[in-house]
Scaffold this motif. Sequence first.
Motif, mmCIF file in Angstrom:
data_model
loop_
_atom_site.group_PDB
_atom_site.id
_atom_site.type_symbol
_atom_site.label_atom_id
_atom_site.label_comp_id
_atom_site.label_asym_id
_atom_site.label_seq_id
_atom_site.Cartn_x
_atom_site.Cartn_y
_atom_site.Cartn_z
ATOM 1 N N ALA A 150 0.843 -1.213 0.000
ATOM 2 C CA ALA A 150 0.000 0.000 0.000
ATOM 3 C C ALA A 150 0.870 1.253 0.000
ATOM 4 O O ALA A 150 0.569 2.234 -0.689
ATOM 5 N N GLY A 151 1.970 1.226 0.753
ATOM 6 C CA GLY A 151 2.873 2.374 0.809
ATOM 7 C C GLY A 151 3.575 2.624 -0.501
ATOM 8 O O GLY A 151 3.775 3.784 -0.903
ATOM 9 N N ILE A 152 3.959 1.571 -1.205
ATOM 10 C CA ILE A 152 4.593 1.727 -2.517
ATOM 11 C C ILE A 152 3.618 2.384 -3.485
ATOM 12 O O ILE A 152 3.977 3.290 -4.236
ATOM 13 N N VAL A 153 2.372 1.942 -3.447
ATOM 14 C CA VAL A 153 1.340 2.539 -4.305
ATOM 15 C C VAL A 153 1.123 4.003 -3.934
ATOM 16 O O VAL A 153 1.062 4.878 -4.801
ATOM 17 N N ALA A 154 1.033 4.298 -2.638
ATOM 18 C CA ALA A 154 0.832 5.678 -2.184
ATOM 19 C C ALA A 154 2.022 6.557 -2.553
ATOM 20 O O ALA A 154 1.854 7.710 -2.956
ATOM 21 N N ASN A 155 3.228 6.017 -2.469
ATOM 22 C CA ASN A 155 4.414 6.780 -2.854
ATOM 23 C C ASN A 155 4.418 7.046 -4.352
ATOM 24 O O ASN A 155 4.719 8.168 -4.785
ATOM 25 N N ALA A 156 4.072 6.050 -5.134
ATOM 26 C CA ALA A 156 4.027 6.222 -6.593
ATOM 27 C C ALA A 156 2.973 7.252 -6.990
ATOM 28 O O ALA A 156 3.153 7.978 -7.977
ATOM 29 N N ALA A 157 1.905 7.338 -6.216
ATOM 30 C CA ALA A 157 0.844 8.314 -6.496
ATOM 31 C C ALA A 157 1.191 9.700 -5.954
ATOM 32 O O ALA A 157 0.427 10.639 -6.140
ATOM 33 N N GLY A 158 2.312 9.820 -5.247
ATOM 34 C CA GLY A 158 2.723 11.110 -4.700
ATOM 35 C C GLY A 158 2.016 11.489 -3.417
ATOM 36 O O GLY A 158 2.065 12.632 -2.989
ATOM 37 N N ILE A 159 1.361 10.526 -2.772
ATOM 38 C CA ILE A 159 0.613 10.794 -1.555
ATOM 39 C C ILE A 159 1.519 10.864 -0.332
ATOM 40 O O ILE A 159 1.268 11.602 0.606
ATOM 41 N N MET A 160 2.596 10.052 -0.338
ATOM 42 C CA MET A 160 3.506 10.033 0.803
ATOM 43 C C MET A 160 4.924 9.754 0.335
ATOM 44 O O MET A 160 5.124 9.216 -0.751
ATOM 45 N N GLY A 161 5.867 10.121 1.183
ATOM 46 C CA GLY A 161 7.267 9.896 0.865
ATOM 47 C C GLY A 161 7.643 8.435 1.013
ATOM 48 O O GLY A 161 6.981 7.671 1.720
ATOM 49 N N ALA A 162 8.728 8.044 0.377
ATOM 50 C CA ALA A 162 9.182 6.656 0.427
ATOM 51 C C ALA A 162 9.578 6.260 1.847
ATOM 52 O O ALA A 162 9.269 5.148 2.303
#
Length: 164
Positions: A70-82
């Motif tokens: 979920a975090g990888i997807v959110a990072n790819a979407a620009g929602i959160m940092g890596a």
Amino acid sequence: MAFSATAALWFLTFLIPLCLYVAFTDLQAMRIANGTVIAIALVFALIGPLVLPFEVYLWQLAQLGIVLVAGIVANAAGIMGAGDAKFAAAAAPYIALGDLQLLIVIFTAVLLAAFAAHRIAKFTPLRRIAPDWDSWDQGRKFPMGLALGPTLALYLMLAAAYGT
């Protein structure tokens, strides 16, 4: 609380310094170090089987993978940092699903307090205490590690006091 009080005490011994380090390094350099995230995950991997029932341990460990995806997807979407995504994944095994609503309340309160404290320090003479921190000059960006680390530590402190 659904998390084991005994397990929380064991985890806290190792995690409090790591959680504080996450907050400090994110303030200082706007990054959460991979080594710190790995250490957080390793604490669970090594101590978890000793303090949790095996089936609980396996489910909690599975949460790491689920939150990482979920975090990888959110990072790819620009929602959160890596770094934030990696920290969330490493922290996920420490959270009992039954405590998810409580965690959201804790995170919200810590995030508001951290944001206010950071902005107050940024625009007052308090900034002179650490004038070279990268987080001061990031515009609207906020060092989420300042909220993420203390949230995990506070959750585990509450679990140690009020857990099963």
